[in-house]
Design a protein around this motif. Structure first.
Motif, PDB file in Angstrom:
ATOM      1  N   LYS A   1     -64.769  76.125 110.733  1.00  0.00           N
ATOM      2  CA  LYS A   1     -65.774  76.755 109.870  1.00  0.00           C
ATOM      3  C   LYS A   1     -65.625  78.271 109.883  1.00  0.00           C
ATOM      4  CE  LYS A   1     -69.508  73.344 109.712  1.00  0.00           C
ATOM      5  NZ  LYS A   1     -70.614  72.820 110.526  1.00  0.00           N
ATOM      6  N   ARG A   2     -65.429  78.803 111.130  1.00  0.00           N
ATOM      7  CA  ARG A   2     -65.253  80.256 111.238  1.00  0.00           C
ATOM      8  C   ARG A   2     -64.077  80.717 110.391  1.00  0.00           C
ATOM      9  NH1 ARG A   2     -66.591  79.821 116.528  1.00  0.00           N
ATOM     10  NH2 ARG A   2     -64.435  79.713 117.239  1.00  0.00           N
ATOM     11  N   GLN A   3     -62.977  79.962 110.492  1.00  0.00           N
ATOM     12  CA  GLN A   3     -61.783  80.338 109.740  1.00  0.00           C
ATOM     13  C   GLN A   3     -62.027  80.215 108.239  1.00  0.00           C
ATOM     14  OE1 GLN A   3     -59.283  81.828 110.719  1.00  0.00           O
ATOM     15  NE2 GLN A   3     -57.553  81.466 109.340  1.00  0.00           N
ATOM     16  N   ALA A   4     -62.751  79.149 107.843  1.00  0.00           N
ATOM     17  CA  ALA A   4     -63.028  78.950 106.419  1.00  0.00           C
ATOM     18  C   ALA A   4     -63.851  80.125 105.878  1.00  0.00           C
ATOM     19  CB  ALA A   4     -63.765  77.632 106.215  1.00  0.00           C
ATOM     20  N   VAL A   5     -64.803  80.605 106.697  1.00  0.00           N
ATOM     21  CA  VAL A   5     -65.622  81.743 106.275  1.00  0.00           C
ATOM     22  C   VAL A   5     -64.745  82.974 106.079  1.00  0.00           C
ATOM     23  CG1 VAL A   5     -67.398  83.367 107.065  1.00  0.00           C
ATOM     24  CG2 VAL A   5     -67.775  80.901 107.250  1.00  0.00           C
ATOM     25  N   ARG A   6     -63.821  83.175 107.024  1.00  0.00           N
ATOM     26  CA  ARG A   6     -62.917  84.322 106.912  1.00  0.00           C
ATOM     27  C   ARG A   6     -62.063  84.234 105.649  1.00  0.00           C
ATOM     28  NH1 ARG A   6     -60.909  83.777 113.018  1.00  0.00           N
ATOM     29  NH2 ARG A   6     -62.593  84.917 114.013  1.00  0.00           N
ATOM     30  N   LEU A   7     -61.523  83.038 105.405  1.00  0.00           N
ATOM     31  CA  LEU A   7     -60.690  82.855 104.221  1.00  0.00           C
ATOM     32  C   LEU A   7     -61.521  83.074 102.959  1.00  0.00           C
ATOM     33  CD1 LEU A   7     -58.515  79.777 105.290  1.00  0.00           C
ATOM     34  CD2 LEU A   7     -57.837  82.176 105.222  1.00  0.00           C
ATOM     35  N   GLY A   8     -62.764  82.585 103.015  1.00  0.00           N
ATOM     36  CA  GLY A   8     -63.659  82.775 101.866  1.00  0.00           C
ATOM     37  C   GLY A   8     -63.896  84.259 101.615  1.00  0.00           C
ATOM     38  N   PHE A   9     -64.109  84.988 102.722  1.00  0.00           N
ATOM     39  CA  PHE A   9     -64.290  86.437 102.595  1.00  0.00           C
ATOM     40  C   PHE A   9     -63.033  87.074 102.011  1.00  0.00           C
ATOM     41  CE2 PHE A   9     -63.788  90.668 104.625  1.00  0.00           C
ATOM     42  CZ  PHE A   9     -64.871  91.307 104.023  1.00  0.00           C
ATOM     43  N   GLY A  10     -61.882  86.604 102.497  1.00  0.00           N
ATOM     44  CA  GLY A  10     -60.597  87.103 101.982  1.00  0.00           C
ATOM     45  C   GLY A  10     -60.474  86.860 100.486  1.00  0.00           C
ATOM     46  N   LEU A  11     -60.910  85.659 100.053  1.00  0.00           N
ATOM     47  CA  LEU A  11     -60.838  85.347  98.622  1.00  0.00           C
ATOM     48  C   LEU A  11     -61.740  86.277  97.817  1.00  0.00           C
ATOM     49  CD1 LEU A  11     -60.706  81.444  98.668  1.00  0.00           C
ATOM     50  CD2 LEU A  11     -58.901  83.008  97.893  1.00  0.00           C
ATOM     51  N   LEU A  12     -62.920  86.610  98.360  1.00  0.00           N
ATOM     52  CA  LEU A  12     -63.812  87.550  97.680  1.00  0.00           C
ATOM     53  C   LEU A  12     -63.155  88.916  97.570  1.00  0.00           C
ATOM     54  CD1 LEU A  12     -67.366  86.707  99.104  1.00  0.00           C
ATOM     55  CD2 LEU A  12     -66.458  86.308  96.794  1.00  0.00           C
TER      56      LEU A  12
END
Lengths: 363, 628
Positions: free
Chosen positions: A45-56
């Motif tokens: 989940k932590r990694q998914a949040v980071r990737l999501g932030f990266g996508l933003l």
């Protein structure tokens, strides 16, 4: 799609081909991470949040016209250099001075340089006649040598080489003559003994271990041997998701970060590795295509250099996991656990999308 | 965008873009080639080297561990546990898991020593063992940790990488020294032991029977080692049991020894060195086998220290020496019943043959007198009188008539001069002299005088206590001589009932005339119950009738370790006291041989020991105390 985007943002610049490839690779990465972390959903989940932030971040940058990016380039580069100098003085971290602690945010200034150096070189060569003259080449080398040196002495040889490589690639794409290029390669080979003298003891050990891992199979050679065992025992189709014994039983070191490809290879076999490499290849190919259709020299060089740098990540990490390169701290792009490198990469893809999305407006 | 550039060319967008495209293409091709090289490495690892790596990954994952079987429990004849397995803890170190080679091990030992007391011996033997083990095998450092030591260690376990406290079952002997010379003990399995056993079956075993029943019945007691295939992670922790083949526990043994009888004999001996062997004549089972002094076998189970061992080795009375099985004693007059029977059965004398004892006996043509123990002699005696009063002259004459070789031949049928075949190792043979024996052993001819004293059990005659007891058992059992048995029954794991062990018959002594045998038994009856019996009075108040024969052995060196005994004996020149007995006279259920070293004449110290032994046995066996 248009209706979903607020008018003030203008036309979305997202390139669907890049986006799909990125999402596929990142999704695959999260799947492998779930297994590599010992089925730790919180970590995923932590990694998914980071990737999501990266996508933003990517989305944001893709909306910024290349012209604006070019204006900001020297400032970004200068800020990066300043931060690297700051880490030299104030740095914190595990015996090395990579991290800058800003209270709320801990980050590695060297990550900025991964983008700032190719941007700066492209910015510089934008106004020069290509192929570059000797003076241009020397200036370019200066642009990339300063941050590379500052990063190498942190010490973070892997990132320093990546930063330097991104600058060299820009020069290459700018048309640097082949014989000069080969001259550099020869010079680098000749400089290897000098490099050995400059290296810290742990870096030398890594090289020694790489040259002969079986000499100390329980010490420094352990990582390489266990990684190779994991890859080799994966076979053609792998042991299956979550069934990798080398990873589940903790034989693979750093198995969710630098060695995550070993987990992937063990569980998904040669088929998985091939598919991943093909995906990266498509990503790089798309990047080079975007570069070749860009109108401005700077955009062209930047997009091309970023694509080639991605390839270096993949090659170095893949070779390290397979035991044909020494252990250097280079993550597998978009798959290894960790936020900064993914955000940097996605920011780079944001620039490519901006370049692609704005190509017609510039005309 | 046109700009001047240091004097040379003008920027040409078109050609620059073409240049870029060329470069991008060749870059892409180069990338593709390099990625193919990388991929080929993966192909090599995952396809061509797959078998080898698959094997390595499997051996990483799976380790096979032996499961040591539980050692068989030993009971006495009444079901008392006399050897059991008790939970204990030992400290183990796996050198491979200890960070930093030899210095790391030293540091670890130092750290652990704060929790568990470690002396120089422990460290030394650990370093010795380390050379003989693989680095990934765990090496025991200290056994039988105290509860406090275990508790202290466990709380701090995380600090000691590579060291662990491991539970195990340790042999325990609840009766301590009382049964040492019967049971023996288990000790640490060493390299010599491994050579003598099936190594595969001992992979999980750390101890082995070193002596006594523990050694003699090692194969039964040990059991069969099981196997466990386990999945371990990189740090060696067991995560999963993949396959398990349980160990088969060792066979339980029921000994014929009765602890109550053993205790009675032990107590009756008091502080004197000596031996008592009691056998049930009906089935040849050994009821008691005492050798005194003894030592605590529990001290050996966890590995006895060098100093403690030296103390036991050099203790007065030599506690390590098993007198009952190995002690060689001159039988003295306890041999007379057998010599007398030889005379009757071979027709040299009849029950009514009389011999006149005047105190001295001479061989014709020789001037050396052979004396009776009574100065003026015993007068005219027949065989029963001769046994009752232990008249030497009668047996001097009989021995001369028999001759040494006939005497040897007849007495050998009772097992003298050879091992009884009891189920224990290290039994002594004793000596039953003959001309042939003397020629071989001493390279000398036989002299007539030696025949005379052989008639009263002196001279070259040497018996062991178990030999003597077994000969008496055969005498009272109509000549049927068993191989004595310590193991009475065995019980396989899971069996409800114990399987009896029958003592095999070693020899049936031929019976010419049963009356002759009865005459000898009557004579022995008079030793205890006759007016002039040498053991008169020892059966006072006994509600059963006992019979016996006293004996006095001139101090004779023990079979082993002559120097030791000589110095020992020099201080106490008193003779050894012997007594053999059986009871009840009508239907004997116990035959006893007692030897009390430096106990003087047989009746003084030895006969009360026999009495106490019989009391304890017959009380339980035929319940005489409860009968009016």
């Amino acid at each position: 799609m248009k209706t979903m985007i607020p008018a003030w943002l203008g036309k979305p610049r997202l390139d669907p081909v890049l986006l799909i490839l990125l999402v596929v690779i990142m999704g695959f990465g999260l799947l492998v991470l779930y297994s590599a972390s010992g089925q730790d959903m919180a970590m995923v989940k932590r990694q998914a949040v980071r990737l999501g932030f990266g996508l933003l971040v990517m989305l944001g940058i893709s909306q910024v016209p290349p012209r604006i990016l070019r204006i900001w380039t020297p400032w970004l580069y200068a800020a990066g250099i300043a931060l690297l100098l700051a880490t030299w003085i104030l740095g914190v971290g595990r015996g090395t001075q990579r991290w800058l602690d800003l209270g709320v945010l801990r980050f590695q200034p060297s990550e900025i340089m991964k983008l700032a150096v190719p941007m700066m070189v492209a910015w510089y060569l934008h106004h020069r006649v290509l192929p570059p003259a000797w003076k241009s080449v020397l200036v370019t080398l200066g642009i990339l040598a300063v941050p590379a040196f500052l990063i190498a002495r942190q010490p973070d040889l892997g990132t320093a080489l990546l930063v330097a490589a991104s600058g060299i690639f820009t020069l290459y794409l700018a048309g640097l003559r082949w014989r000069v290029l080969f001259g550099f390669v020869g010079l680098a080979t000749a400089a290897a003994p000098v490099l050995w003298l400059v290296m810290k003891e742990y870096q030398r050990n890594r090289v020694r271990t790489f040259l002969n891992p079986e000499a100390d199979p329980l010490g420094h050679g352990w990582n390489i041997i266990q990684s190779k065992v994991a890859v080799g025992s994966g076979g053609l189709t792998g042991k299956g998701w979550l069934n990798g014994t080398q990873s589940n039983l903790e034989f693979i070191p750093e198995r969710h970060t630098d060695f995550i490809l070993a987990v992937l290879s063990e569980e998904f076999g040669l088929v998985g590795v091939t598919l991943l490499l093909v995906a990266y290849m498509l990503l790089i190919g798309r990047g080079l295509y975007i570069a070749s259709v860009a109108r401005y020299t700077a955009s062209r060089l930047l997009a091309g250099a970023l694509s080639l740098t991605l390839f270096v990540y993949v090659l170095v990490n893949g070779a390290m996991v397979a035991g044909i390169l020494p252990v250097v701290g280079v993550p597998l792009p978009l798959i290894s656990y960790g936020g900064t490198s993914a955000v940097t990469l996605l920011a780079g893809f944001g620039m490519m999308m901006s370049i692609y999305g704005h190509r017609k407006f510039i005309r | 965008m046109i700009r001047r550039s240091s004097g040379r060319a003008i920027k040409d967008e078109q050609s620059e873009q073409r240049l870029f495209k060329r470069r991008a293409w060749s870059g892409f091709v180069l990338i593709a080639l390099l990625l193919l090289v990388l991929l080929s490495r993966y192909v090599w690892l995952q396809i061509f080297a797959f078998d080898s790596f698959a094997t390595r990954s499997e051996s990483n994952r799976v380790s096979v561990r032996p499961i040591a079987p539980n050692r068989g429990i030993i009971y006495d004849r009444r079901g008392r546990i006399i050897a059991e397995n008790r939970p204990a803890y030992r400290l183990e170190i796996v050198p491979e898991n200890v960070p930093g080679k030899t210095e790391g091990l030293e540091a670890l030992l130092d750290a652990v020593a704060g929790m568990i007391e470690l002396n120089a011996d422990h460290r030394k033997s650990f370093h010795q063992a380390r050379r003989n083990y693989h680095v990934f095998k765990s090496i025991p450092v200290k056994f039988n940790l105290s509860e406090e030591e275990v508790a202290r260690f466990v709380v701090n376990r995380h600090r000691f990488r590579g060291a662990d406290v491991v539970p195990y079952l340790a042999r325990h002997y609840p009766y301590g020294e009382l049964l040492t010379h019967v049971l023996g003990y288990t000790g640490r399995l060493d390299a010599d032991d491994i050579a003598s056993v099936d190594e595969g079956n001992y992979r999980g075993t750390r101890t082995i029977g070193k002596i006594g029943i523990e050694q003699f019945r090692e194969q039964d007691l040990h059991g069969t080692t099981g196997i466990e295939k386990v999945e371990t992670n990189a740090s060696g922790r067991v995560l999963n049991v993949l396959e398990r083949q349980d160990a088969i526990p060792g066979v339980d043994l029921v000994l014929s020894i009765d602890v109550a009888v053993q205790r009675a004999a032990w107590d009756a001996l008091g502080d004197r060195p000596g031996a008592v062997v009691a056998i049930d004549p009906v089935d040849g089972s050994v009821i008691a086998m005492v050798s005194k002094p003894a030592y605590d076998p529990n001290a050996f189970v966890h590995g006895i220290g060098q100093q403690a061992y030296r103390e036991i080795l050099n203790a007065p009375g030599r506690p390590l020496f098993n007198r009952a099985l190995k002690g060689g004693y001159e039988p003295g007059s306890t041999l007379k019943p057998f010599v007398g029977l030889a005379g009757l059965e071979l027709g040299l004398v009849t029950p009514s043959t009389r011999v006149f004892s005047n105190g001295e006996f001479y061989i014709e043509g020789y001037s050396r007198p052979y004396r009776d123990w009574k100065d003026r002699g015993h007068g005219s005696v027949d065989i029963k009188d001769a046994l009752e009063q232990s008249v030497n002259t009668y047996f001097y004459q009989l021995a001369m008539d028999l001759g040494i070789d006939r005497m040897h031949q007849y007495l050998s049928q009772f097992g003298f001069g050879e091992v009884t075949g009891v189920d224990a190792s290290g039994e002594g043979k004793g000596i039953l002299p003959s001309r042939a024996w003397k020629r071989t052993a001493h390279e000398e001819p036989w002299y007539p005088g030696e025949t005379v004293i052989a008639g009263i059990g002196q001279g070259f005659n040497v018996v062991t206590p178990i030999q003597l007891a077994n000969a008496v058992a055969a005498l009272v059992n109509g000549g049927q001589r068993f191989e004595p048995r310590l193991v009475h029954a065995t019980k396989q794991a899971g069996d409800e009932r114990a399987e009896p062990v029958k003592a095999p018959v070693a020899k049936q002594v031929p019976v010419e005339n049963p009356d002759n045998w009865q005459v000898i038994l009557d004579g022995m009856d008079r030793v205890v119950n006759g007016r002039r019996g040498t053991a008169k009075g020892i059966s006072v108040d006994a509600p059963y009738r006992m019979a016996g024969k006293t004996g006095t052995a001139q101090v004779y060196q023990l079979a082993e370790d002559k120097d030791q005994v000589d110095t020992d004996v020099a201080k106490h020149l008193r003779d050894h006291a012997l007594f053999v007995a059986f009871a009840p006279v009508e239907a004997p259920r116990i035959a006893v041989a007692v030897i009390v070293e430096h106990g003087g004449a047989g009746s003084t110290f030895a006969s009360p020991v026999a009495r106490a032994t019989m009391d304890a046995w017959l009380d339980q066996e035929i319940g005489w105390r409860s009968q009016p």
